[in-house]
Design an enzyme around this catalytic site. Structure first.
Site, PDB file in Angstrom:
ATOM      1  N   GLY A  46       0.844  -1.183   0.000  1.00 35.88           N
ATOM      2  CA  GLY A  46       0.000   0.000   0.000  1.00 35.88           C
ATOM      3  C   GLY A  46       0.879   1.232   0.000  1.00 35.88           C
ATOM      4  CB  ALA A  47       0.989   4.198  -2.217  1.00 37.94           C
ATOM      5  CG  ASP A 224       0.187   1.834  -5.831  1.00 44.32           C
ATOM      6  OD1 ASP A 224       0.824   1.389  -4.871  1.00 44.32           O
ATOM      7  OD2 ASP A 224      -0.913   1.393  -6.173  1.00 44.32           O
ATOM      8  CG  ASN A 234      -4.880   1.952  -7.684  1.00 39.38           C
ATOM      9  OD1 ASN A 234      -4.211   2.049  -6.660  1.00 39.38           O
ATOM     10  ND2 ASN A 234      -6.070   1.394  -7.686  1.00 39.38           N
ATOM     11  CE  LYS A 235      -2.407  -4.539  -6.756  1.00 40.06           C
ATOM     12  NZ  LYS A 235      -1.169  -5.367  -6.741  1.00 40.06           N
TER      13      LYS A 235
END
Length: 321
Positions: A46-47, A224, A234-235
């Site tokens: 997690g960022a 992120d 992001n993911k």
């Protein structure tokens, strides 16, 4: 729930996210190598949480002695996509000349600030969601994990759910399982269950169908890395979600602390996308599920263009590129 990452008795203490939801236990990381390994195998992820990990890693290296700047670079390079990891490392390094205690104090300040900033960002985002979505109670869709486990202690996108749930405004959360390591099914669902928020887990491929059936009022995701123009890394799967949301007229809201904004990148084309181990797709529980020698495309992240995003929200409110 305790902080996702913290400092205690001369060690970095993390919740081991690879063990959830079946087992909740803590890991004490006492060497830089142990921290790098924990980051790379997603025991801490997690960022925003990685920002804390980067800062604490420098504090650990400073206390252990040796080549602190070389150790810092190993930590910063452990995962290339999330900008917060290097940001946390570089922030802690600014205190290196003042000694190990000063570095640790700065790292601990990063942790405290992260909780505060994410509470503020998610509160701003909750207001935007309520303004964009007239239906009550709300049906929300979450991708990956952007809750307490992805931050130091509150949550970014899932923090919005906590704010809305406290006001009785959440009907349910649809939780994408999230490839490749099922952070949605394992982690987000666990957090929602702990908080007593109604939820359902769905395969990533069902998200567009759920929107087509009118089951989603808003999509909430973390980030992120955010480029200067508002493009968001992001993911993997976030980009496809945004396309589906735009087609169905569903608001798409990104929530992250301002440390996730990388002003050095004009747009998302400059984001380095991490590629994961092929075995995450070719094996299940150590058993092969594809033909031997199958080639794999397994990016951990994708980039969503700013034009598809309703709002990017930080602790300062709506981000304006």
């Amino acid at each position: 729930m305790r902080r996702t990452i913290d400092w205690a008795d001369g060690a970095i203490v993390i919740i081991d996210q690879t063990a959830l939801p079946g087992d909740y236990h803590l890991l004490a990381l006492r060497t830089v190598g142990e921290l790098v390994d924990a980051i790379q195998r997603l025991a801490v992820r997690g960022a925003p949480a990685l920002g804390g990990a980067g800062a604490l890693g420098v504090a650990l290296a400073a206390r252990l002695g040796g080549d602190v700047r070389a150790d810092a670079e190993l930590i910063a390079a452990a995962r290339p996509t999330a900008v917060n990891l290097r940001w946390g490392v570089e922030r802690a390094l600014t205190k290196l000349g003042q000694g190990a205690d000063a570095v640790l104090a700065e790292a601990q300040a990063v942790l405290t600030e992260d909780e505060q900033l994410n509470k503020s960002a998610s509160a701003h985002a909750a207001g935007i969601v309520l303004a964009e979505c007239p239906r009550r109670p709300l049906r929300l869709l979450s991708h990956c994990n952007a809750g307490r486990l992805a931050t130091v202690g509150w949550g970014s996108a899932l923090g919005v759910v906590w704010h809305l749930h406290e006001r009785g405004l959440v009907e349910e959360v649809l939780v994408d399982e999230t490839r490749p390591l099922l952070q949605g099914a394992r982690l987000t669902a666990w957090e929602l269950a702990q908080a007593g928020v109604p939820y359902r887990v769905q395969p990533d491929g069902a998200a567009a169908a759920a929107m087509a059936r009118g089951m989603v009022d808003c999509v909430l995701v973390g980030a992120d890395r955010i480029a200067a123009n508002g493009d968001v890394a992001n993911k993997i799967g976030t980009y496809g979600l945004a396309i589906a949301a735009a087609h169905h007229g569903v608001p798409f809201v990104v929530v992250a602390p301002s440390s996730t904004v990388d002003s050095s990148l004009a747009d998302g084309t400059g984001v380095t996308i991490e590629e994961r181990d092929a075995r995450e797709l070719t094996e299940y529980a150590g058993i092969g599920i594809t033909p031997p020698g199958a080639e794999v495309f397994n990016p951990a992240f994708d980039v969503t263009p700013a034009a598809l995003i309703t709002a990017v929200v930080t602790e300062n409110g709506r981000y304006v590129p």
